[in-house]
Design a protein around this motif. Structure first.
Motif, PDB file in Angstrom:
ATOM      1  N   PHE A  66      -3.783  -6.668  -5.064  1.00 39.95           N
ATOM      2  CA  PHE A  66      -4.995  -6.139  -5.702  1.00 39.95           C
ATOM      3  C   PHE A  66      -4.625  -4.886  -6.487  1.00 39.95           C
ATOM      4  N   MET A 107       0.811  -1.217   0.000  1.00 35.36           N
ATOM      5  CA  MET A 107       0.000   0.000   0.000  1.00 35.36           C
ATOM      6  C   MET A 107       0.847   1.271   0.000  1.00 35.36           C
ATOM      7  N   ARG A 152     -14.174  -1.372  -2.741  1.00 40.61           N
ATOM      8  CA  ARG A 152     -12.747  -1.552  -2.437  1.00 40.61           C
ATOM      9  C   ARG A 152     -12.555  -2.764  -1.541  1.00 40.61           C
ATOM     10  N   ALA A 201      -4.448   0.454   5.792  1.00 41.75           N
ATOM     11  CA  ALA A 201      -4.957   1.472   4.867  1.00 41.75           C
ATOM     12  C   ALA A 201      -6.490   1.492   4.860  1.00 41.75           C
ATOM     13  N   HIS A 202      -7.085   0.309   4.914  1.00 41.63           N
ATOM     14  CA  HIS A 202      -8.554   0.239   4.960  1.00 41.63           C
ATOM     15  C   HIS A 202      -9.076   0.906   6.229  1.00 41.63           C
ATOM     16  N   THR A 214      -5.324   6.694   0.979  1.00 45.10           N
ATOM     17  CA  THR A 214      -4.214   6.907   1.917  1.00 45.10           C
ATOM     18  C   THR A 214      -2.859   6.800   1.217  1.00 45.10           C
ATOM     19  N   GLU A 253      -7.659   3.324   7.932  1.00 49.05           N
ATOM     20  CA  GLU A 253      -7.537   4.778   7.774  1.00 49.05           C
ATOM     21  C   GLU A 253      -8.639   5.320   6.878  1.00 49.05           C
ATOM     22  N   HIS A 254      -8.872   4.598   5.791  1.00 48.03           N
ATOM     23  CA  HIS A 254      -9.917   5.002   4.840  1.00 48.03           C
ATOM     24  C   HIS A 254     -11.275   5.029   5.550  1.00 48.03           C
ATOM     25  N   PRO A 267      -0.464  -4.217   5.656  1.00 48.91           N
ATOM     26  CA  PRO A 267      -0.617  -2.803   5.271  1.00 48.91           C
ATOM     27  C   PRO A 267      -1.966  -2.496   4.624  1.00 48.91           C
ATOM     28  N   ALA A 268      -2.555  -3.472   3.957  1.00 45.28           N
ATOM     29  CA  ALA A 268      -3.865  -3.248   3.344  1.00 45.28           C
ATOM     30  C   ALA A 268      -4.917  -3.019   4.426  1.00 45.28           C
ATOM     31  N   GLN A 306     -11.586   7.991   7.851  1.00 53.31           N
ATOM     32  CA  GLN A 306     -11.868   9.222   7.097  1.00 53.31           C
ATOM     33  C   GLN A 306     -13.354   9.300   6.749  1.00 53.31           C
TER      34      GLN A 306
END
Lengths: 123, 177
Positions: free
Chosen positions: A74, A51, B64, B160-161, A115, B163-164, B156-157, B167
């Motif tokens: 992905f 990411m 996503r 990131a999810h 992000t 954090e998303h 890390p995915a 938001q």
């Protein structure tokens, strides 16, 4: 006569080889001179993995190629905030190449994963 | 809406906490089942949200989750086939499954902003729990190096999810009822 004639042929062949050789040297010389003065376009690689864009800040010359390679599981994108460039989906293990255009500082994101942020600077 | 995600989160909390004593750490086949179930639960929730939410950003987030967690599961399934590991159902994977079903049942009763907020709240709790489970239990317990590497690669995915989702939670909070 026959013998001389043979020698003459050998000499002519020798000249031909010599000319070809000189020609090759000149050609390669010309190429290298062009490379030095004209800065042949380079290829830069940005790896997308975990990411992240790596490197997350890259400076290139106009005309250089930037290749984004997606090593994640992905799809990702490399999308300029200004929309100057947009890879659209880069599937896992696929890549996308952009030839750097107008100079400037381009912040870009993965449109799918907000992000993920990085910057491309074109000189 | 806490009750909505209690079950899923509780299941992952079990995986994350000391409920796995050293001797009872999950085996690789059990970890495989936990990973596949955890992803599937979030894919299912994403499918519901994609069809039910009216908010573009929530629908995009849901898509996503469907795409990314399907990607993770594809890799996980390929790996377990390659390693000849047969995912083994266990208490954690079962309660994840159950929690996922309860979440969907609860979400189905909600509409509009209430649905969006409950979905996103659950996504935050879910991803936090998965990250904790990865860090405390799944990654340390994985015996096979490739399985461990996959778990490390997907972490890390999830971050990131999370954090998303946070938001989105902040932006949904501003939306009037």
């Amino acid at each position: 006569m026959i013998r001389y004639s043979r020698i003459g042929r050998c000499q002519r062949m020798g000249w031909v080889y010599a000319r070809v050789l000189v020609g090759l040297l000149l050609t390669s010389g010309v190429v290298s001179v062009m490379a030095d003065t004209n800065a042949a376009p380079k290829t830069h690689v940005v790896t997308i993995e975990n990411m992240r864009f790596s490197p997350d800040a890259l400076t290139v010359q106009r005309g250089d190629r930037v290749v984004w390679i997606n090593k994640d599981l992905f799809a990702h994108t490399a999308t300029a905030v200004s929309k100057a460039f947009d890879s659209h989906n880069i599937e896992p293990n696929a890549s996308w190449t952009y030839v750097a255009g107008k100079p400037g500082e381009y912040d870009y994101v993965c449109a799918l994963h907000p992000t993920m942020k990085a910057r491309l600077t074109v000189l | 809406m806490k009750f909505v995600y209690t079950a899923t989160v509780a299941a992952l909390a079990v995986a994350a906490a000391s409920a796995w004593p050293q001797s009872a750490a999950p085996t690789d086949p059990q970890i495989a089942a936990i990973v596949v179930t955890a992803n599937q639960v979030d894919i299912d929730a994403g499918k519901l949200a994609k069809s039910k939410s009216a908010a573009t950003d929530v629908k995009e987030f849901a898509q996503r989750m469907i795409t990314d967690h399907s990607g993770v599961n594809k890799s996980a399934t390929e790996l377990v086939h390659k390693l000849h590991v047969k995912p083994e159902s266990n208490a954690t994977s079962q309660s994840l499954q159950q929690g996922g079903e309860q979440n969907i049942a609860a979400l189905k009763k909600l509409t509009d902003g209430a649905f969006d907020r409950a979905y996103i709240d659950h996504e935050i709790a879910y991803h936090q729990s998965v990250i904790e489970a990865l860090d405390k239990t799944l990654i340390p317990s994985a015996q096979n190096a490739e399985l461990k590497a996959l778990l490390v690669k997907v972490r890390p995915a999830f971050v990131a999810h999370l954090e998303h989702a946070k938001q989105l939670q902040a932006s949904l909070g501003k939306t009037p009822e």
